[in-house]
Design a protein around this motif. Sequence first.
Motif: not given
Length: 329
Positions: A176, A243, A245, A257, A259, A293
Amino acid sequence: MVFFEGSSDILFNYADALFGGACTSADQGASATVGVQVGSNSANQYSFNTASVADGTALLWTLPSTNPAISVTPASQDFGSVAVGSSADRTFTVQNTGGGTLTGSASTSAPYSVISGGPFSLAAGASQAVVVRFSPTATGTFTGNVSFTSNGGNVSPGVTGVGTASPPQISVTPASQNFGTVSVGSFADLTFTVQNTGGSALTGSASTSAPFSVISGGSFSLGAGASQGVAVRFSPTATGSFTGNVSFTSNGGNVSPLKWTSSGLSGNVNVDLSRDGGSNWAPILSSTPNDGKQVWRVTGPATTLGRIRVCNLGGTVCDTSNANFTIQP
């Protein structure tokens, strides 16, 4: 009567089959019996009985051999196509088709190896499996032989196989990126690295959504071991936290990802995947840091019932994603 020392055979000839003929002293009816001593205190008896014989009738008795004799089947093995870094196994059968005890060994050379059954000690009629492995370290066609050497003869069946490039495989680092604080109207850039950790060419692309964008390296074509930077820009148009991706899709798998958040949980965690809505689970990350993450390389089979589960290493504390998601083929 003729004894064949090389083959242990006996040939019995009737010179005269007529009673009262040239061999009157041997007029004993229509049967013939031969006894052969095969040991210090043992013998085998071989007989022939018929109602009619003629002059020149010849009878051949074949005695069981007391010497070991090797037989190997099949005569060759084809391992087909095997990816570099992988392996394939094939089996030969070695047998003692003679007498006594057959002792010996099997050997070969790289990229082939004997992984089991190499030495053998076989009584008359006994057999044993000899497993050979093909482990190519380069592409191309490889031919060779497996050498069986023994006290009952030697045999060298052939082996052939083709080494092929391993399939592409995607890897993306880091898991990340945190762009920190960026003023509205300004921007900040950070870079991911995509790498081909497989063998064949990796092709694909990276994408994201506003206020993030891929500004360079969005499409890639990478040979084995090659890597490329993918620059992502954060350009906020309003205040607040954002936020998102960056999706990497490729012929070597897709990267997404993962999380999660946890409280009061120390130590590493296991991350599992379910393809049936949570009935069955398979590990995808084992003992990974509990940092909230990780990057997951998505692989098939496809499902519409995907779920992720994060557990402590003991499996006593777990949490599962709230809804099913889709894995595309």
